[in-house]
Design a protein around this motif. Structure first.
Motif, PDB file in Angstrom:
ATOM      1  N   TYR A 224      -1.261   7.261 -10.329  1.00  0.00           N
ATOM      2  CA  TYR A 224      -2.271   7.555  -9.315  1.00  0.00           C
ATOM      3  C   TYR A 224      -1.963   8.549  -8.279  1.00  0.00           C
ATOM      4  CZ  TYR A 224      -6.222   4.386 -11.071  1.00  0.00           C
ATOM      5  OH  TYR A 224      -7.026   3.834 -11.959  1.00  0.00           O
TER       6      TYR A 224
ATOM      7  N   THR B 169      -3.595   9.149  -2.782  1.00  0.00           N
ATOM      8  CA  THR B 169      -3.404   9.290  -1.186  1.00  0.00           C
ATOM      9  C   THR B 169      -2.506  10.582  -0.935  1.00  0.00           C
ATOM     10  OG1 THR B 169      -2.973   6.986  -1.297  1.00  0.00           O
ATOM     11  CG2 THR B 169      -1.895   7.870   0.419  1.00  0.00           C
TER      12      THR B 169
ATOM     13  N   ALA C 189      -7.039   5.415   3.630  1.00  0.00           N
ATOM     14  CA  ALA C 189      -8.123   4.814   2.912  1.00  0.00           C
ATOM     15  C   ALA C 189      -9.292   5.911   2.913  1.00  0.00           C
ATOM     16  CB  ALA C 189      -8.719   3.668   4.024  1.00  0.00           C
TER      17      ALA C 189
ATOM     18  N   ARG D 298       1.166  11.798  -1.417  1.00  0.00           N
ATOM     19  CA  ARG D 298       1.845  10.699  -1.233  1.00  0.00           C
ATOM     20  C   ARG D 298       1.863   9.438  -1.699  1.00  0.00           C
ATOM     21  NH1 ARG D 298       3.709  11.717   4.689  1.00  0.00           N
ATOM     22  NH2 ARG D 298       5.058  13.155   3.566  1.00  0.00           N
ATOM     23  N   PHE D 299       3.042   8.603  -1.546  1.00  0.00           N
ATOM     24  CA  PHE D 299       2.739   7.275  -2.162  1.00  0.00           C
ATOM     25  C   PHE D 299       2.158   7.382  -3.865  1.00  0.00           C
ATOM     26  CE2 PHE D 299       2.316   6.153   2.415  1.00  0.00           C
ATOM     27  CZ  PHE D 299       3.509   5.666   2.451  1.00  0.00           C
ATOM     28  N   CYS D 300       2.715   8.180  -4.473  1.00  0.00           N
ATOM     29  CA  CYS D 300       2.274   8.427  -5.984  1.00  0.00           C
ATOM     30  C   CYS D 300       3.311   7.735  -6.711  1.00  0.00           C
ATOM     31  CB  CYS D 300       2.322   9.919  -6.453  1.00  0.00           C
ATOM     32  SG  CYS D 300       1.709  10.290  -8.038  1.00  0.00           S
ATOM     33  N   SER D 301       3.036   6.204  -6.979  1.00  0.00           N
ATOM     34  CA  SER D 301       3.931   5.576  -7.438  1.00  0.00           C
ATOM     35  C   SER D 301       4.058   5.583  -9.019  1.00  0.00           C
ATOM     36  CB  SER D 301       3.517   4.087  -7.415  1.00  0.00           C
ATOM     37  OG  SER D 301       3.495   3.760  -6.131  1.00  0.00           O
TER      38      SER D 301
ATOM     39  N   SER E 249      11.149   2.481  -0.514  1.00  0.00           N
ATOM     40  CA  SER E 249      10.233   1.302  -0.264  1.00  0.00           C
ATOM     41  C   SER E 249      10.718   0.192  -0.145  1.00  0.00           C
ATOM     42  CB  SER E 249       8.799   1.430  -0.839  1.00  0.00           C
ATOM     43  OG  SER E 249       9.214   0.874  -1.970  1.00  0.00           O
TER      44      SER E 249
ATOM     45  N   MET F 262       8.070  -3.403  -4.841  1.00  0.00           N
ATOM     46  CA  MET F 262       7.460  -3.028  -5.980  1.00  0.00           C
ATOM     47  C   MET F 262       8.329  -1.730  -6.528  1.00  0.00           C
ATOM     48  SD  MET F 262       4.011  -1.246  -6.227  1.00  0.00           S
ATOM     49  CE  MET F 262       4.339   0.563  -6.575  1.00  0.00           C
TER      50      MET F 262
ATOM     51  N   ILE G 235      -1.745  -4.308   1.461  1.00  0.00           N
ATOM     52  CA  ILE G 235      -1.734  -3.076   1.818  1.00  0.00           C
ATOM     53  C   ILE G 235      -2.486  -1.909   0.859  1.00  0.00           C
ATOM     54  CG2 ILE G 235      -0.321  -0.889   2.572  1.00  0.00           C
ATOM     55  CD1 ILE G 235       1.654  -2.910   3.663  1.00  0.00           C
ATOM     56  N   ILE G 236      -2.173  -2.084  -0.596  1.00  0.00           N
ATOM     57  CA  ILE G 236      -2.522  -1.083  -1.517  1.00  0.00           C
ATOM     58  C   ILE G 236      -3.849  -1.714  -2.246  1.00  0.00           C
ATOM     59  CG2 ILE G 236      -0.026  -0.237  -2.056  1.00  0.00           C
ATOM     60  CD1 ILE G 236      -0.055  -2.218  -4.371  1.00  0.00           C
TER      61      ILE G 236
ATOM     62  N   ALA H 201      -8.405  -4.835   5.702  1.00  0.00           N
ATOM     63  CA  ALA H 201      -9.421  -4.601   6.391  1.00  0.00           C
ATOM     64  C   ALA H 201     -10.689  -4.093   5.701  1.00  0.00           C
ATOM     65  CB  ALA H 201      -9.078  -3.831   7.459  1.00  0.00           C
ATOM     66  N   ILE H 202     -10.276  -2.957   4.623  1.00  0.00           N
ATOM     67  CA  ILE H 202     -11.139  -2.303   3.862  1.00  0.00           C
ATOM     68  C   ILE H 202     -12.073  -3.451   3.002  1.00  0.00           C
ATOM     69  CG2 ILE H 202     -11.632  -0.589   1.752  1.00  0.00           C
ATOM     70  CD1 ILE H 202     -10.934   0.706   4.677  1.00  0.00           C
TER      71      ILE H 202
HETATM   72  C1  LIG Z   1       4.579   1.092  -1.982  1.00  0.00           C
HETATM   73  C2  LIG Z   1       3.406   1.838  -2.260  1.00  0.00           C
HETATM   74  C3  LIG Z   1       2.838   2.304  -3.075  1.00  0.00           C
HETATM   75  C4  LIG Z   1       1.514   2.924  -3.408  1.00  0.00           C
HETATM   76  N1  LIG Z   1       1.120   3.562  -4.469  1.00  0.00           N
HETATM   77  C5  LIG Z   1       0.019   4.440  -4.665  1.00  0.00           C
HETATM   78  C6  LIG Z   1      -0.225   5.150  -5.850  1.00  0.00           C
HETATM   79  O1  LIG Z   1       0.478   5.018  -6.619  1.00  0.00           O
HETATM   80  N2  LIG Z   1      -1.126   5.973  -5.483  1.00  0.00           N
HETATM   81  C7  LIG Z   1      -1.721   6.260  -4.454  1.00  0.00           C
HETATM   82  O2  LIG Z   1      -2.826   7.128  -4.310  1.00  0.00           O
HETATM   83  N3  LIG Z   1      -1.632   5.718  -3.193  1.00  0.00           N
HETATM   84  C8  LIG Z   1      -0.586   4.599  -3.131  1.00  0.00           C
HETATM   85  N4  LIG Z   1      -0.123   4.138  -2.098  1.00  0.00           N
HETATM   86  C9  LIG Z   1      -1.113   4.513  -0.815  1.00  0.00           C
HETATM   87  C10 LIG Z   1      -1.674   3.256  -0.460  1.00  0.00           C
HETATM   88  O3  LIG Z   1      -2.981   2.957  -1.412  1.00  0.00           O
HETATM   89  C11 LIG Z   1      -2.316   3.528   0.768  1.00  0.00           C
HETATM   90  O4  LIG Z   1      -1.241   2.811   1.847  1.00  0.00           O
HETATM   91  C12 LIG Z   1      -3.912   2.932   1.017  1.00  0.00           C
HETATM   92  O5  LIG Z   1      -4.562   3.606   0.519  1.00  0.00           O
HETATM   93  C13 LIG Z   1      -4.072   2.972   2.661  1.00  0.00           C
HETATM   94  O6  LIG Z   1      -3.453   4.166   3.407  1.00  0.00           O
HETATM   95  P1  LIG Z   1      -2.840   4.113   4.547  1.00  0.00           P
HETATM   96  O7  LIG Z   1      -1.716   3.118   4.298  1.00  0.00           O
HETATM   97  O8  LIG Z   1      -2.264   5.400   4.732  1.00  0.00           O
HETATM   98  O9  LIG Z   1      -3.558   3.366   5.745  1.00  0.00           O
HETATM   99  P2  LIG Z   1      -4.703   4.023   6.573  1.00  0.00           P
HETATM  100  O10 LIG Z   1      -5.808   4.454   5.712  1.00  0.00           O
HETATM  101  O11 LIG Z   1      -4.001   4.999   7.253  1.00  0.00           O
HETATM  102  O12 LIG Z   1      -4.940   2.667   7.553  1.00  0.00           O
HETATM  103  C14 LIG Z   1      -3.948   2.559   8.619  1.00  0.00           C
HETATM  104  C15 LIG Z   1      -4.544   1.118   9.011  1.00  0.00           C
HETATM  105  O13 LIG Z   1      -5.862   1.372   9.653  1.00  0.00           O
HETATM  106  C16 LIG Z   1      -6.916   0.386   8.749  1.00  0.00           C
HETATM  107  N5  LIG Z   1      -8.071   1.054   8.388  1.00  0.00           N
HETATM  108  C17 LIG Z   1      -8.350   2.318   8.111  1.00  0.00           C
HETATM  109  N6  LIG Z   1      -9.595   2.452   7.681  1.00  0.00           N
HETATM  110  C18 LIG Z   1     -10.246   1.458   8.194  1.00  0.00           C
HETATM  111  C19 LIG Z   1     -11.894   1.045   8.372  1.00  0.00           C
HETATM  112  N7  LIG Z   1     -12.778   1.966   7.881  1.00  0.00           N
HETATM  113  N8  LIG Z   1     -11.932  -0.108   8.470  1.00  0.00           N
HETATM  114  C20 LIG Z   1     -11.114  -1.031   9.208  1.00  0.00           C
HETATM  115  N9  LIG Z   1      -9.653  -0.628   8.920  1.00  0.00           N
HETATM  116  C21 LIG Z   1      -9.227   0.475   8.539  1.00  0.00           C
HETATM  117  C22 LIG Z   1      -6.160  -0.043   7.633  1.00  0.00           C
HETATM  118  O14 LIG Z   1      -6.510  -1.298   7.022  1.00  0.00           O
HETATM  119  C23 LIG Z   1      -4.659  -0.183   7.839  1.00  0.00           C
HETATM  120  O15 LIG Z   1      -4.382  -1.107   8.654  1.00  0.00           O
HETATM  121  C24 LIG Z   1       0.987   3.263  -2.028  1.00  0.00           C
HETATM  122  C25 LIG Z   1       1.582   2.718  -0.770  1.00  0.00           C
HETATM  123  C26 LIG Z   1       2.664   2.068  -0.743  1.00  0.00           C
HETATM  124  C27 LIG Z   1       3.340   1.684   0.405  1.00  0.00           C
END
Ligand SMILES: Cc1cc2nc3c(=O)[nH]c(=O)nc-3n(C[C@H](O)[C@H](O)[C@H](O)COP(=O)(O)OP(=O)(O)OC[C@H]3O[C@@H](n4cnc5c(N)ncnc54)[C@H](O)[C@@H]3O)c2cc1C
Length: 386
Positions: free
Chosen positions: A124, A127, A133, A156-159, A202, A205, A366-367, A372-373
């Motif tokens: 995927y 991100t 989010a 980013r974070f394209c696993s 990371s 995972m 987180i993922i 929160a979402i």
């Molecule tokens: C090891 C790892 C693997 C991953 N693999 C993939 C992958 O394969 N493909 C991919 O596309 N992504 C991947 N991700 C990304 C992951 O899906 C994102 O971390 C996730 O979408 C949240 O984005 P963010 O961490 O940037 O948080 P942000 O969206 O920046 O949020 C930061 C904080 O604010 C809170 N927040 C944000 N919006 C709201 C809201 N509306 N209401 C309340 N609280 C809110 C969040 O809960 C969080 O606590 C991966 C991440 C990691 C760490």
């Protein structure tokens, strides 16, 4: 109400446990984690069990859609190693479910048989550096030029980008003003000229390593736009389709698997470890911790499989899948951390799997939509209080 597991699910669990004992010993799982290694040969042998086809209709070589069984596979594999369970999700769910729900008949004919035999994986690419989010604000752009599409941007974070066959990328295909209307999903082979993949280190995972991906004038055929003409500028509704509900369950199933492994190890340890002349199991505080962990795990299992059953029966399940994702991943984190407490110093060193369980469990809330979402979704989408 019947909460017993049907025979075919019990047989599936037994088959997987035999496979795991033979092909995924603890020492191998520890090495895959240490080396951030995807054991492709083990994955290919897993394909021979027929479990890859659990999301694929029979006419395309699969076993027919079975979400409960798919979650059982994810749970059982995750008990031993995410280096195999996450690639399984990349194949059966990311590729299989999206192709079944969104692809053109030509794409389904071309690609679904490869899901069924375990030779197709999607990563995927949703991100971005500035997009977490709020996925509807992605900036990676795709421009149509005749029968080709040219992609520019950064993910980013394209696993699993380095081990997949296609990066399934969410791209903007029109003006940013129409946030949800001008998005598409495109299939980009990671070895296409103009694709640069850089690993991100990371905590957990390991195996399907997470990465940064750059697209610099990357050209793909229009036939690799998911859904073809109907899919162009229609990516948001495909993203929000039934696949999203199941995606929440995939992470919940990883959580149940990791939590079950953490609890089992802690339960064994308390009889082996003796202090003050007796096993630590004799302390009431330890007994209560294990009782609490077992109760949390039991509730997480029920909430996961009830939601999976709803999805299997095509019933509305957005609230239930969000509750499953929220509860099971938070429970997994709590159970893994409590297991670490029970093992004391040994829960903190790499000789014991508990240390890995903690690192893997910390990721899960987180993922796939953070806790929160999910809380926001549950409140917004619930029509009543009960
Ligand atoms: C090891 C790892 C693997 C991953 N693999 C993939 C992958 O394969 N493909 C991919 O596309 N992504 C991947 N991700 C990304 C992951 O899906 C994102 O971390 C996730 O979408 C949240 O984005 P963010 O961490 O940037 O948080 P942000 O969206 O920046 O949020 C930061 C904080 O604010 C809170 N927040 C944000 N919006 C709201 C809201 N509306 N209401 C309340 N609280 C809110 C969040 O809960 C969080 O606590 C991966 C991440 C990691 C760490």
């Amino acid at each position: 109400m019947d909460f017993s597991e049907p025979d075919h699910i019990r047989q599936l669990r037994a088959t997987l446990q035999r496979f795991i004992d033979k092909e995924m010993p603890r020492s191998a799982a520890a090495a895959w984690d240490r080396d951030n290694h995807f054991p492709r040969e083990v994955f290919q042998r897993l394909g021979q069990l027929g479990v890859m086809g659990l999301t694929v209709p029979e006419e395309h070589g699969g076993a027919g859609r079975n979400i409960v069984a798919t979650m059982v596979v994810i749970e059982e594999l995750s008990r031993r190693s995410l280096a195999v369970s996450v690639p399984y999700i990349m194949s059966a769910c990311y590729a299989g479910m999206n192709l079944v729900e969104c692809a053109t008949p030509e794409q389904q004919q071309r690609l679904l048989p490869r899901v069924a035999d375990g030779s197709l994986m999607f990563a995927y690419g949703w991100t971005e550096p500035d997009v977490g989010a709020d996925l509807a604000s992605v900036k990676t752009r795709a421009e149509r030029r005749g029968d080709q599409v040219v992609v520019n941007g950064a993910k980013r974070f394209c696993s699993g980008a380095s081990i997949c066959d296609y990066i399934y990328a969410l791209v903007r295909t029109g003006p940013e003003s129409a946030r949800h209307k001008n998005l598409s999903l495109v299939l980009i082979p990671p070895d296409t000229p103009g694709v640069t993949i850089t690993p991100i280190e990371s905590m957990g995972m390991k195996g399907a390593a997470t990465t940064d991906v750059l697209f610099d004038d990357v050209t793909i055929p229009f036939t690799d736009v998911m859904g073809g003409e109907a899919g162009w500028n229609n990516g948001w509704s495909m993203l929000m389709g039934a696949g999203l509900d199941v995606e929440k369950l995939e992470v919940a199933a990883i959580g149940v698997g990791v939590a079950r492994a953490a609890l089992q190890d802690a339960w064994s340890y308390v009889y082996e470890r003796r202090q003050f002349g007796q096993p630590i199991a004799s302390h009431q505080s330890i007994q209560h911790k294990l009782a609490e962990m077992k109760t949390q795990l039991h509730a997480a299992t029920l909430v996961l499989y009830q939601a999976a059953w709803l999805a299997d029966n095509h019933r509305p399940c957005s609230v239930e899948t969000s509750m499953a994702k929220l509860f099971a991943t938070e429970a997994a984190r709590a159970i893994a951390l409590e297991a670490q407490t029970i093992l004391g110093a040994y829960g903190y060193v790499k000789d014991f799997d508990t240390e890995r369980h903690v690192r893997d469990a910390l990721l899960l809330p987180i993922i796939g939509g953070s806790s929160a979402i999910q809380r926001g979704n549950i409140f917004r989408w619930s029509k009543t209080t009960i």
